[in-house]
Scaffold this motif. Structure first.
Motif, PDB file in Angstrom:
ATOM      1  N   SER A  26      34.350  43.276  37.589  1.00  0.00           N
ATOM      2  CA  SER A  26      33.120  43.752  38.229  1.00  0.00           C
ATOM      3  C   SER A  26      32.933  45.264  38.191  1.00  0.00           C
ATOM      4  O   SER A  26      31.970  45.760  38.776  1.00  0.00           O
ATOM      5  CB  SER A  26      33.101  43.284  39.684  1.00  0.00           C
ATOM      6  OG  SER A  26      34.177  43.872  40.390  1.00  0.00           O
ATOM      7  N   ASP A  64      40.242  41.429  47.089  1.00  0.00           N
ATOM      8  CA  ASP A  64      38.975  40.806  47.482  1.00  0.00           C
ATOM      9  C   ASP A  64      37.767  41.372  46.737  1.00  0.00           C
ATOM     10  O   ASP A  64      36.632  41.216  47.183  1.00  0.00           O
ATOM     11  CB  ASP A  64      38.755  40.889  48.999  1.00  0.00           C
ATOM     12  CG  ASP A  64      39.767  40.041  49.751  1.00  0.00           C
ATOM     13  OD1 ASP A  64      40.183  38.999  49.195  1.00  0.00           O
ATOM     14  OD2 ASP A  64      40.152  40.413  50.870  1.00  0.00           O
ATOM     15  N   ARG A  65      38.001  42.000  45.587  1.00  0.00           N
ATOM     16  CA  ARG A  65      36.911  42.476  44.737  1.00  0.00           C
ATOM     17  C   ARG A  65      36.614  41.399  43.697  1.00  0.00           C
ATOM     18  O   ARG A  65      37.486  40.630  43.305  1.00  0.00           O
ATOM     19  CB  ARG A  65      37.323  43.779  44.052  1.00  0.00           C
ATOM     20  CG  ARG A  65      36.241  44.359  43.144  1.00  0.00           C
ATOM     21  CD  ARG A  65      36.646  45.707  42.609  1.00  0.00           C
ATOM     22  NE  ARG A  65      37.645  45.579  41.551  1.00  0.00           N
ATOM     23  CZ  ARG A  65      38.364  46.604  41.103  1.00  0.00           C
ATOM     24  NH1 ARG A  65      38.237  47.800  41.637  1.00  0.00           N
ATOM     25  NH2 ARG A  65      39.238  46.422  40.140  1.00  0.00           N
ATOM     26  N   VAL A 125      37.161  35.972  42.491  1.00  0.00           N
ATOM     27  CA  VAL A 125      37.546  37.094  43.360  1.00  0.00           C
ATOM     28  C   VAL A 125      39.043  37.331  43.242  1.00  0.00           C
ATOM     29  O   VAL A 125      39.838  36.388  43.156  1.00  0.00           O
ATOM     30  CB  VAL A 125      37.170  36.783  44.833  1.00  0.00           C
ATOM     31  CG1 VAL A 125      37.644  37.884  45.752  1.00  0.00           C
ATOM     32  CG2 VAL A 125      35.689  36.572  44.975  1.00  0.00           C
ATOM     33  N   GLY A 128      40.402  49.276  45.822  1.00  0.00           N
ATOM     34  CA  GLY A 128      39.738  48.145  46.449  1.00  0.00           C
ATOM     35  C   GLY A 128      39.783  46.862  45.638  1.00  0.00           C
ATOM     36  O   GLY A 128      38.882  46.025  45.742  1.00  0.00           O
TER      37      GLY A 128
END
Length: 177
Positions: A114, A109-110, A133, A106
């Motif tokens: 993070s 767009d993570r 992002v 994923g």
């Protein structure tokens, strides 16, 4: 058997041979000269021919080729991206576990830096202010030249120069949430 006359003859022959060599060198230099005429003046040497060389263009004004990455993403092939993934597999995983690098499940767009529990480099933590992002553009810039995009990153990968290969890799990562 060895007297002063023999010694004088030997020394005379040796000195005579040296004198002959010096005179021959002087005569040959006068007849055959190489280079400038031997003078010490500042006269310009006339060439028999000249090769015109164009002036070098100022490279500071050259713009880099702009790539339409949105069009590349539209034609990206996730199956081809799996072959590119082989370059990433030694440090990253797609099963949710962290290795040398954080897992890339994923990643599209993570948020940058993070993954909880992963020890990111200070440069990557600071990069959040620039690109918060991992969107298509941020990923393609980072994958092209990781150390150029995030100076001081711990990632030692040299990058993928081919824009289509980068788009294929991002498509593959997007298909593996």
């Amino acid at each position: 058997m060895f007297n002063t006359m023999t010694l004088t003859k030997a020394a005379g022959a040796f000195i005579g041979a040296l004198l002959f060599l010096m005179l021959a060198n002087w005569a040959a230099s006068g007849l055959f000269s190489v280079g400038h005429g031997g003078g010490h003046g500042e006269d310009e040497i006339t060439q028999a021919y000249s090769i015109p060389v164009p002036e070098a263009a100022d490279s500071s004004g050259v713009e880099e080729e702009q790539i339409d990455f949105a069009a590349l993403m539209a034609s990206a092939d996730a199956a081809a991206g799996e072959r590119e993934w082989a370059k990433c597999r030694s440090c990253h995983a797609l099963d949710g576990s962290d290795g040398v690098g954080p897992h890339l499940n994923g990643v599209v767009d993570r948020a940058v830096a993070s993954i909880a529990g992963f020890n990111y480099s200070g440069a990557m933590v600071d990069h959040v202010a620039e690109d918060p992002v991992w969107n298509y553009e941020a990923l393609q810039l980072f994958i092209e030249n990781p150390r150029g995009e995030v100076s001081g990153t711990a990632m030692s990968f040299a990058g993928i120069r081919d824009p289509q290969a980068r788009a294929n890799l991002i498509a593959f990562l997007e298909a593996n949430p």
